[in-house]
Design a protein around this motif. Sequence first.
Motif, PDB file in Angstrom:
ATOM      1  N   UNK A  49     -55.352   2.576  -0.843  1.00  0.00           N
ATOM      2  CA  UNK A  49     -55.797   1.875   0.080  1.00  0.00           C
ATOM      3  C   UNK A  49     -54.261   2.441   1.240  1.00  0.00           C
ATOM      4  N   UNK A  50     -54.413   2.652   2.486  1.00  0.00           N
ATOM      5  CA  UNK A  50     -53.604   2.892   3.244  1.00  0.00           C
ATOM      6  C   UNK A  50     -53.945   1.814   4.794  1.00  0.00           C
ATOM      7  N   UNK A  51     -53.113   1.942   5.675  1.00  0.00           N
ATOM      8  CA  UNK A  51     -52.574   0.854   6.383  1.00  0.00           C
ATOM      9  C   UNK A  51     -52.185   1.418   7.835  1.00  0.00           C
ATOM     10  N   UNK A  52     -52.781   0.856   9.172  1.00  0.00           N
ATOM     11  CA  UNK A  52     -52.345   0.966  10.177  1.00  0.00           C
ATOM     12  C   UNK A  52     -51.970  -0.102  10.433  1.00  0.00           C
ATOM     13  N   UNK A  53     -51.223  -0.443  11.390  1.00  0.00           N
ATOM     14  CA  UNK A  53     -49.984  -1.890  12.003  1.00  0.00           C
ATOM     15  C   UNK A  53     -51.382  -2.682  12.417  1.00  0.00           C
ATOM     16  N   UNK A  54     -51.734  -4.112  12.017  1.00  0.00           N
ATOM     17  CA  UNK A  54     -52.492  -5.388  12.241  1.00  0.00           C
ATOM     18  C   UNK A  54     -54.106  -5.195  11.383  1.00  0.00           C
ATOM     19  N   UNK A  55     -54.023  -3.748  10.299  1.00  0.00           N
ATOM     20  CA  UNK A  55     -55.076  -4.188   9.913  1.00  0.00           C
ATOM     21  C   UNK A  55     -55.080  -5.181   8.587  1.00  0.00           C
ATOM     22  N   UNK A  56     -54.297  -6.070   8.525  1.00  0.00           N
ATOM     23  CA  UNK A  56     -54.494  -6.745   6.438  1.00  0.00           C
ATOM     24  C   UNK A  56     -55.371  -7.792   6.795  1.00  0.00           C
ATOM     25  N   UNK A  70     -45.348  -4.196   4.332  1.00  0.00           N
ATOM     26  CA  UNK A  70     -45.223  -4.871   3.634  1.00  0.00           C
ATOM     27  C   UNK A  70     -47.038  -5.300   3.530  1.00  0.00           C
ATOM     28  N   UNK A  71     -47.435  -4.574   4.677  1.00  0.00           N
ATOM     29  CA  UNK A  71     -49.059  -5.502   4.440  1.00  0.00           C
ATOM     30  C   UNK A  71     -49.836  -4.813   3.095  1.00  0.00           C
ATOM     31  N   UNK A  72     -49.476  -3.632   2.926  1.00  0.00           N
ATOM     32  CA  UNK A  72     -49.489  -2.677   1.276  1.00  0.00           C
ATOM     33  C   UNK A  72     -49.204  -3.978   0.499  1.00  0.00           C
ATOM     34  N   UNK A  73     -48.188  -3.936   0.107  1.00  0.00           N
ATOM     35  CA  UNK A  73     -47.321  -5.313  -0.692  1.00  0.00           C
ATOM     36  C   UNK A  73     -48.619  -6.618  -1.161  1.00  0.00           C
ATOM     37  N   UNK A  74     -48.296  -6.390   0.324  1.00  0.00           N
ATOM     38  CA  UNK A  74     -49.225  -8.280   0.141  1.00  0.00           C
ATOM     39  C   UNK A  74     -50.613  -7.551  -0.682  1.00  0.00           C
ATOM     40  N   UNK A 113     -47.689 -15.372  14.328  1.00  0.00           N
ATOM     41  CA  UNK A 113     -47.479 -15.120  13.954  1.00  0.00           C
ATOM     42  C   UNK A 113     -46.957 -13.119  14.401  1.00  0.00           C
ATOM     43  N   UNK A 114     -46.056 -12.005  14.354  1.00  0.00           N
ATOM     44  CA  UNK A 114     -46.583 -10.302  14.612  1.00  0.00           C
ATOM     45  C   UNK A 114     -47.183  -9.979  12.976  1.00  0.00           C
ATOM     46  N   UNK A 115     -47.842  -8.725  13.698  1.00  0.00           N
ATOM     47  CA  UNK A 115     -48.015  -8.057  12.305  1.00  0.00           C
ATOM     48  C   UNK A 115     -47.376  -7.469  11.198  1.00  0.00           C
ATOM     49  N   UNK A 116     -47.761  -7.466   9.988  1.00  0.00           N
ATOM     50  CA  UNK A 116     -46.304  -7.056   8.618  1.00  0.00           C
ATOM     51  C   UNK A 116     -45.946  -5.417   9.016  1.00  0.00           C
ATOM     52  N   UNK A 117     -45.151  -4.975   9.075  1.00  0.00           N
ATOM     53  CA  UNK A 117     -45.876  -3.489   9.190  1.00  0.00           C
ATOM     54  C   UNK A 117     -46.368  -2.953   7.671  1.00  0.00           C
ATOM     55  N   UNK A 118     -46.500  -1.553   7.751  1.00  0.00           N
ATOM     56  CA  UNK A 118     -47.441  -1.093   6.398  1.00  0.00           C
ATOM     57  C   UNK A 118     -46.978  -1.553   5.599  1.00  0.00           C
TER      58      UNK A 118
END
Length: 656
Positions: free
Chosen positions: A516-523, A558-562, A551-556
């Motif tokens: 799983x990879x993230x860009x900002x706001x893709x949670x 922190x999103x990944x850990x969530x 709320x503001x988006x979490x950084x990638x």
Amino acid sequence: MSDLPLHPASSGALPAAALTTPLQYRLSTRIVTLSGVALALVLSMIAGTLWLSWQLEGAGAAINDAGSLRMRAGNVAIQLNEARAGRKADVSSQTALLDLTLAHLKGGDPARPLFLPATPAIHAQLDAVSQTWYGSLKQAVTHDSSSSTDTPSLYLARLPAFVAEADALVRMIERENARKTAWLRRWQMALAALACVGTIAIVYLLYAWFVMPVRRLERGLSRIEQREFSARLPVESRDEFGHLAHGFNRMASELQSLYGDLALRVTNKTAQLATRNGEPVALYEMTAFLHGAFDVEVLCRGFLARVMRQFNADAGTVRVLAQDGDNLHVVVSEGLPEPLLSAERCMPASTCVCGAAATSGLAVVRDLRTPQALDTGPATRCGKAGFNAVAAFGIVSHDVTLGSFSLHFRDGRAVLPSETRLLDTLGKHLGTALQNHRLATAARQLAVAQERHLVAQGLHDSIAQSLNFLKLQLHLLDDAASRNDMNEVREIAPLLRGGLEESYEDVRELLVNFRTKFATGNLRDAVDETVTRFERQTEALVRLDYDEAGGLPLPPDQQLQVLFILQEALSSVRKHASATQVHIAIRNAVDFDLTIEDDGDGYDPAEIASRGDAHIGFHIMRERAARLGAQLRLDSEPGNGARVRLLLPGSERQAA
């Protein structure tokens, strides 16, 4: 007293050693010494007068008590006559009072004060008085009453001798008191004379130490104002005014020189200012370069190239200390001959100019043409390679020396103090850049190690347990086949098939989770995909409530850990809960709140806690929550489902 004349042309300069005023010549030392001596004299004389006054006071009390001896002896005679006449008398109390008076005179009483002068003759006379009393008069009071002579008559016959001895004691104390009174007057007169002489001496010394030098300085300044730059002050002392006179003469000489060749000095100052203005530019450019994203070799090579260009060096190196700090390794070099570079690619840190700078962190500049540089060693190798000067500077970060960089010059070149300061500063910037690079590398290694640890835990929790189950079933299948028990073989085969399918699903889930990879706001998209995959794997009904709540988006990161915590919680529901309904609630406000609830079998928290590390999934979620700085709460009861809540406070949120 007249002022000392100004010397019209002589500089009167002190030697260089006199530029710093020695402690014994300072005006403050003189004033403190003079004040201390005067204070010591005055205090000693005052102490002497106080001592004499105290002696006089004690001797006065002694005169009073010695004179009272005659009265008390007479009182004893009166009491004896009263007793002979048959009247009431108290001879013993009067005798005791006389004994007490003699005891006070002999022992003294500092509290009154009362004491005899420390004169042997007076103490001998007191002994005579005591002997007369105890050896004669007191025996007359206590003599045998059967004697032919009555007590009063015997006492009165001996009384005049005692009175005469007491009178002699009083006169001796009075004479000693008169002598001390005369000494007291002399001390007071001496104190007055000392005050007068001291005042005159202090006025003279203050005039000589302060007024005269200030007046000479005023006259010199007046001549300087009239453009008489040849004026000089005589330097006749080694105190602050002598230092000031020397500074005045130096200032006058400088002004005279400046006035003579002003154009040349303006040119030189302009060149110096240009050099100084170039230093901030070089420092800015170097700082901007060092903050770029380069590897160590590119970083050091770019740094060395810029420093060599700035200071016109013919060659240079950047070296770092080994982990043990014993050896110095060349990272990059420019302009060094290959034999010299091969000999110094790795060398002990205790040798050579570069090693001295690397171990101490201080600048070392060596002129290789001096006799001291002809000793055997690495410096000689630089000299044989055609270099006449070497300058080495430490690479330092937060007071920790990481290595050194050196500049080699074929022509002798003096490194100015301003250049040394600039190079020291550049070395600190390079040290900070290298240290940041090391810290970033260590952080990446730590993150990889932590993630591998979590992967290992995930494998242990899922695939390892499934493979252990399959291994057990294979043993049972082998036993059944050896016994030709086809019924048991038919029972074991579906279990093996189900175990393999579950292991396959676990592997697919792990691969999907860890890719799983993230860009900002893709949670939100990742959560939807995770929920969809969970619905395909189970028959449970999933309800998702996702509330952004401003709320503001979490950084990638922190999103990944969530997302990993959500995946791990859903995996536990799929494997162990047998749930029919799952509710997922996400609220992203000031705090980030994630809740997963199910209506499955539940579990006993006490029983899970007693198993320690047996349930790896819970430990994985707790570790990921700890990395987030979040709070993780697990609630459940057997038969009543389970609830997982992750709360990330706003204070722990990072900027996206």
